[in-house]
Motif scaffolding. Structure first.
Motif, PDB file in Angstrom:
ATOM      1  N   PHE A 151      10.375  -6.894  25.296  1.00 24.49           N
ATOM      2  CA  PHE A 151      10.352  -8.094  25.258  1.00 24.49           C
ATOM      3  C   PHE A 151       9.546  -9.138  25.713  1.00 24.49           C
ATOM      4  N   ARG A 152       9.291 -10.241  25.310  1.00 20.70           N
ATOM      5  CA  ARG A 152       8.405 -11.209  25.990  1.00 20.70           C
ATOM      6  C   ARG A 152       8.845 -12.612  26.024  1.00 20.70           C
ATOM      7  N   THR A 153       8.380 -13.305  26.915  1.00 22.89           N
ATOM      8  CA  THR A 153       8.866 -14.797  27.290  1.00 22.89           C
ATOM      9  C   THR A 153       7.450 -15.789  26.979  1.00 22.89           C
ATOM     10  N   GLN A 204      19.211  -9.634  23.841  1.00 22.64           N
ATOM     11  CA  GLN A 204      19.476  -9.942  22.386  1.00 22.64           C
ATOM     12  C   GLN A 204      20.457 -10.628  22.031  1.00 22.64           C
ATOM     13  N   SER A 227      15.531 -17.974  23.613  1.00 21.46           N
ATOM     14  CA  SER A 227      16.305 -16.757  22.690  1.00 21.46           C
ATOM     15  C   SER A 227      15.303 -15.890  22.242  1.00 21.46           C
ATOM     16  N   PHE A 228      15.905 -14.605  21.921  1.00 25.44           N
ATOM     17  CA  PHE A 228      15.228 -13.650  21.330  1.00 25.44           C
ATOM     18  C   PHE A 228      15.578 -13.245  19.670  1.00 25.44           C
ATOM     19  N   ASP A 229      14.361 -12.778  19.196  1.00 24.92           N
ATOM     20  CA  ASP A 229      14.976 -12.328  17.726  1.00 24.92           C
ATOM     21  C   ASP A 229      14.916 -10.977  17.817  1.00 24.92           C
ATOM     22  N   GLY A 282      12.516  -8.716  20.031  1.00 23.01           N
ATOM     23  CA  GLY A 282      12.346  -9.159  21.279  1.00 23.01           C
ATOM     24  C   GLY A 282      11.265 -10.192  21.377  1.00 23.01           C
ATOM     25  N   ASP A 283      10.893 -11.044  20.379  1.00 19.59           N
ATOM     26  CA  ASP A 283      10.048 -11.966  20.456  1.00 19.59           C
ATOM     27  C   ASP A 283      10.621 -13.278  20.448  1.00 19.59           C
ATOM     28  N   LEU A 284      10.089 -14.444  21.190  1.00 19.10           N
ATOM     29  CA  LEU A 284      10.905 -15.665  21.229  1.00 19.10           C
ATOM     30  C   LEU A 284      11.168 -16.520  19.789  1.00 19.10           C
TER      31      LEU A 284
END
Length: 277
Positions: A44-46, A237, A250-252, A255-257
């Motif tokens: 994941f990433r912020t 998620q 929020s993530f897709d 795991g992307d923003l």
């Protein structure tokens, strides 16, 4: 090790991707932006993917700066190649032309050969797809060599090395940055960081700070054990508009923003200020 927090660089994150998948560990990155990172379900990433930034930057350069022909100088690693390729694709789709592409190594000291080649094409604009340190060096040497194109880039707003290393060459630089709405959390974080360390947190410091509180929220409120990666992934998620110091998160499914917007800045009098058309 169930969870790794950080891995700012795309190259490091991509190298770790197969390892965390095989061991069912989890990475949450605060700065890696290469689009290929989305291929790993345990990352994941912020920090926004270059898939978004390259597209928005290309549109801005073509439609707002009205540049039809540009050159590109990029850092020869996964970050530089990733954002360069996305920008190039979308710029050409809008009718733009890339006059020349030149690469530099990380921590480049002398980019005069590449800059001289770019200058020979007389570009109206130059996309610098590097980190702040390399960008500062390139801008300094471009000024020394008399290359006076409109320079632009991304991911450097707030990086003092761009301005400090450029010896005035950064003046007029355009740069994109993901939009951040000021809130009480952000104000408190910035003030506390500066009080403790005597400087600003840098480009990815706020995104790293958010990771810790996302995990705290998931582990405590979501009732996940710290070692239960599957539980943590599932809870991440389902996060919807978590208020962090970088804004709502929020993530897709990758795991992307989700739904990140961008603002544009320009260096004026040695400082990044909001761009005004």
């Amino acid at each position: 090790i169930p969870i790794v927090v950080g891995t700012i660089c795309s190259s490091v994150t991509l190298a770790m991707g197969p390892i965390v998948q095989e061991n069912n560990s989890l990475i949450i990155s605060s700065g890696a932006s290469n689009p290929k990172i989305a291929d790993y379900s345990n990352i994941f990433r912020t920090w926004p993917s270059d898939t978004l930034q390259g597209k928005i930057l290309a549109k801005f350069v073509k439609q707002s700066l009205h540049l039809d022909e540009v050159a590109i100088i990029y850092i020869n690693n996964d970050y530089g190649v990733g954002v360069k390729d996305v920008f190039k694709k979308h710029f050409i789709e809008q009718g733009g032309k890339i006059l020349i592409e030149e690469s530099v190594p990380e921590s480049v000291i002398d980019a005069k050969t590449q800059i001289t080649k770019i200058k020979s094409k007389n570009p109206k604009g130059v996309f610098i797809a590097t980190y702040g340190k390399e960008m500062g060096t390139i801008l300094k040497q471009a000024k020394e060599l008399g290359l006076s194109s409109q320079f632009f880039g991304g991911d450097v707003v707030g990086d003092d090395s761009v301005i400090n290393l450029s010896s005035g060459g950064a003046e007029g630089l355009m740069a994109s940055a993901s939009s951040i709405n000021d809130n009480k959390k952000r104000t408190s974080f910035l003030n506390s960081f500066k009080e403790e360390f005597g400087e600003n947190p840098g480009v990815t410091g706020d995104a790293a700070f958010d990771i810790l509180f996302l995990l705290k929220n998931v582990i405590e409120d979501g009732k996940c054990d710290f070692t239960d990666v599957t539980c943590i992934k599932n809870k991440l998620q389902k996060i919807n508009n978590f208020e962090g110091v970088t804004g709502e998160i929020s993530f897709d499914q990758n795991g992307d923003l989700l739904d990140k917007k961008y603002d544009f800045f320009q260096v004026k009098n040695g400082q990044f200020v909001p761009y005004e058309e």
